[in-house]
Design a protein around this motif. Structure first.
Motif, short mmCIF file in Angstrom:
data_model
loop_
_atom_site.label_atom_id
_atom_site.label_comp_id
_atom_site.label_asym_id
_atom_site.label_seq_id
_atom_site.Cartn_x
_atom_site.Cartn_y
_atom_site.Cartn_z
N ALA A 49 4.06 -4.96 -9.47
CA ALA A 49 3.96 -3.52 -9.18
C ALA A 49 4.00 -3.27 -7.67
O ALA A 49 4.63 -2.32 -7.20
CB ALA A 49 2.68 -2.95 -9.78
N LYS A 50 3.32 -4.11 -6.89
CA LYS A 50 3.24 -3.89 -5.44
C LYS A 50 4.47 -4.40 -4.69
O LYS A 50 4.70 -4.04 -3.55
CB LYS A 50 2.02 -4.65 -4.87
N GLY A 51 5.22 -5.32 -5.34
CA GLY A 51 6.25 -6.04 -4.61
C GLY A 51 5.59 -6.94 -3.58
O GLY A 51 6.08 -7.11 -2.46
N ARG A 52 4.45 -7.52 -3.95
CA ARG A 52 3.67 -8.34 -3.01
C ARG A 52 4.23 -9.75 -2.98
O ARG A 52 4.46 -10.35 -4.03
CB ARG A 52 2.21 -8.37 -3.45
N PRO A 53 4.45 -10.31 -1.77
CA PRO A 53 4.94 -11.69 -1.70
C PRO A 53 3.96 -12.63 -2.42
O PRO A 53 2.75 -12.48 -2.29
CB PRO A 53 4.96 -11.99 -0.20
N PRO A 135 -5.89 -6.31 -4.86
CA PRO A 135 -5.44 -6.03 -3.50
C PRO A 135 -5.45 -4.53 -3.30
O PRO A 135 -5.76 -3.77 -4.22
CB PRO A 135 -4.00 -6.56 -3.51
N SER A 136 -5.12 -4.08 -2.09
CA SER A 136 -5.05 -2.64 -1.85
C SER A 136 -3.96 -2.03 -2.73
O SER A 136 -2.92 -2.64 -2.97
CB SER A 136 -4.76 -2.39 -0.37
N ALA A 137 -4.23 -0.79 -3.20
CA ALA A 137 -3.33 -0.14 -4.16
C ALA A 137 -2.23 0.64 -3.45
O ALA A 137 -2.23 1.87 -3.43
CB ALA A 137 -4.14 0.77 -5.08
N ASN A 138 -1.32 -0.11 -2.83
CA ASN A 138 -0.17 0.50 -2.15
C ASN A 138 1.02 -0.43 -2.36
O ASN A 138 0.84 -1.62 -2.62
CB ASN A 138 -0.46 0.62 -0.64
N ILE A 139 2.22 0.14 -2.23
CA ILE A 139 3.40 -0.72 -2.26
C ILE A 139 3.30 -1.65 -1.04
O ILE A 139 2.92 -1.22 0.05
CB ILE A 139 4.69 0.14 -2.17
N PRO A 143 1.26 1.87 4.10
CA PRO A 143 -0.16 2.14 4.35
C PRO A 143 -0.99 2.09 3.06
O PRO A 143 -0.51 2.48 1.99
CB PRO A 143 -0.15 3.55 4.93
N SER A 144 -2.23 1.59 3.18
CA SER A 144 -3.13 1.54 2.03
C SER A 144 -3.44 2.96 1.55
O SER A 144 -3.18 3.94 2.26
CB SER A 144 -4.42 0.83 2.41
N ALA A 145 -4.00 3.05 0.34
CA ALA A 145 -4.29 4.35 -0.27
C ALA A 145 -5.79 4.63 -0.23
O ALA A 145 -6.59 3.78 -0.62
CB ALA A 145 -3.79 4.36 -1.72
N VAL A 172 -10.67 1.77 5.70
CA VAL A 172 -9.88 0.56 5.99
C VAL A 172 -10.36 -0.55 5.05
O VAL A 172 -11.49 -0.52 4.55
CB VAL A 172 -10.01 0.07 7.45
N GLU A 173 -9.48 -1.53 4.81
CA GLU A 173 -9.81 -2.62 3.90
C GLU A 173 -10.97 -3.45 4.44
O GLU A 173 -11.31 -3.39 5.62
CB GLU A 173 -8.60 -3.54 3.67
N SER A 174 -11.51 -4.29 3.54
CA SER A 174 -12.71 -5.06 3.88
C SER A 174 -12.48 -6.00 5.06
O SER A 174 -11.37 -6.46 5.32
CB SER A 174 -13.12 -5.90 2.66
N LYS A 228 4.66 -8.05 6.96
CA LYS A 228 4.81 -6.70 7.49
C LYS A 228 3.76 -5.81 6.83
O LYS A 228 3.49 -5.94 5.64
CB LYS A 228 6.21 -6.21 7.14
N HIS A 229 3.16 -4.91 7.63
CA HIS A 229 2.01 -4.20 7.11
C HIS A 229 1.97 -2.77 7.57
O HIS A 229 2.32 -2.46 8.70
CB HIS A 229 0.74 -4.87 7.63
N TYR A 230 1.47 -1.89 6.73
CA TYR A 230 1.07 -0.53 7.11
C TYR A 230 2.19 0.27 7.77
O TYR A 230 1.93 1.20 8.53
CB TYR A 230 -0.11 -0.56 8.10
MG MG Z 1 -3.25 -4.65 1.48
#
Ligand code: MG
Ligand code: AMP
Length: 334
Positions: A49-53, A135-139, A143-145, A172-174, A228-230
């Protein structure tokens, strides 16, 4: 698709998770995209769903520090951290036990564990009756949600449900710290600051990648550091200096039609489209609004954005860490 955090919906979310589904849940940091951490097929749905590596591991969420030893090999430092900061926005890395599937740890022999304080997150984990990988609920890369609407914008109908717990408090994330190494190392700054951690871990090191770009080919202590992030669509550059210097720089680049990411109260003085991301010098306020602000930039399109640079210590370190990534490490000292 978005459900209010009623008792009934929390029970439903627990059932979906127990049965291998994926549910976005509110936490005190950002929204998490959760699945049963012990079910590798369910966890695979998060990555899809996230396309997370596949090499970026997930955090396992529990509600009782005693449960650490079900999933990891704790040590004295972990126990002291849990006592001081849990439940709360701190993730610890520990050597993992075999019950944690490889997909969760991305094949590493360590696992990230957190015990959140958000009452809805805790109720959902307890309703599911299993630890939740989230993980954070974003593609991935976006940016995180920090609101249920942001989650919906990223995932639409691609996940089973979003439980709405309002806007996340921290924003912001933990904070991520490894106590699997000697000395312990801060891998990601968050709401728990390095100064607070040093009360328990006086020899804490801060990973270089927290505030600097990893040199090409360097091995990341935490896989998330190299991805790559945010990144909003806009071309963001951080300008490090006073407001007067910032304004002068923006004024000198008006031919680019820039927008600005600035501190509260500055928009009206800049005379260009602006998004304000929090009060100057107030890390907590900036943290709470940074992802909403990066998402607001996305709504404005893909132009040039100049951003005010936050401080680099205390809670602002977490904001700086997110912003330099959003800016692809472009920082200009004025
Ligand atoms: Mg994240
Ligand atoms: P997210 O879930 O999107 O908040 O990201 C979790 C972060 O924790 C990523 O930066 C991961 O690389 C990091 N992480 C998770 N597990 C480990 C681990 N076993 N060792 C080091 N970093 C980890």
């Amino acid at each position: 698709m978005i459900y209010k955090a009623t008792e009934e919906n929390i029970a439903k979310a627990g059932k979906i998770l127990k049965n291998g589904g994926v549910v976005a849940i509110p936490t005190e940091t950002v929204y998490g995209l959760a699945a049963n951490a012990l079910d590798k097929k369910a966890v695979a749905k998060i990555f899809a769903a996230k396309g997370r590596p596949a090499d970026n591991p997930l955090i396992v969420h529990i509600t009782d520090a005693k449960d650490i030893e079900k999933y990891a090999y704790p040590n004295e430092k972990a126990a002291a951290l849990a006592k001081k900061f849990w439940p709360g926005p701190l993730t610890m890395i520990l050597p993992k036990k075999d019950c944690i599937p490889d997909i969760v740890s991305a094949g590493l022999d360590t696992v990230a564990i957190r015990c959140p304080s958000h009452p809805v997150a805790r109720a959902i984990i307890n309703a599911a009756g299993v630890p939740l990988a989230a993980p954070s609920a974003n593609i991935s890369g976006k940016p995180s949600a920090t609101t249920a609407k942001h989650v919906l914008k990223d995932f639409g109908e691609n996940i089973d449900a979003v439980i709405d717990g309002g806007t996340c408090d921290c924003g912001v994330e933990s904070t991520v710290v490894t106590v699997a190494t000697e000395p312990p190392v801060l891998l990601r700054p968050g709401f728990v600051t390095p100064e607070q951690l040093r009360e328990i871990l006086p020899d804490l090191k801060i990973a270089e990648a927290v505030t600097k770009e990893l040199p090409a080919g360097a091995k990341a202590l935490s896989p998330g550091m190299k991805h790559k992030h945010y990144a909003p669509k806009a071309d963001v550059t951080l300008l490090n200096g006073t407001f007067e210097q910032f304004k002068a720089y923006v004024d000198a680049h008006m031919d680019q039609n820039p927008s600005c990411l600035c501190f509260t109260g500055e928009a009206e003085k800049l005379g260009v489209p602006c998004v304000e991301y929090g009060r100057e010098g107030d890390g907590a306020d900036q943290a709470k609004h940074i992802f909403r602000s990066l998402r607001a930039l996305d709504e404005q399109g893909d132009g040039i954005v100049y951003a005010r640079c936050p401080q680099k210590d205390g809670l602002s370190m977490a904001v700086y860490n997110r912003l330099i990534r959003a800016a692809a490490f472009r920082v200009i000292d004025l």
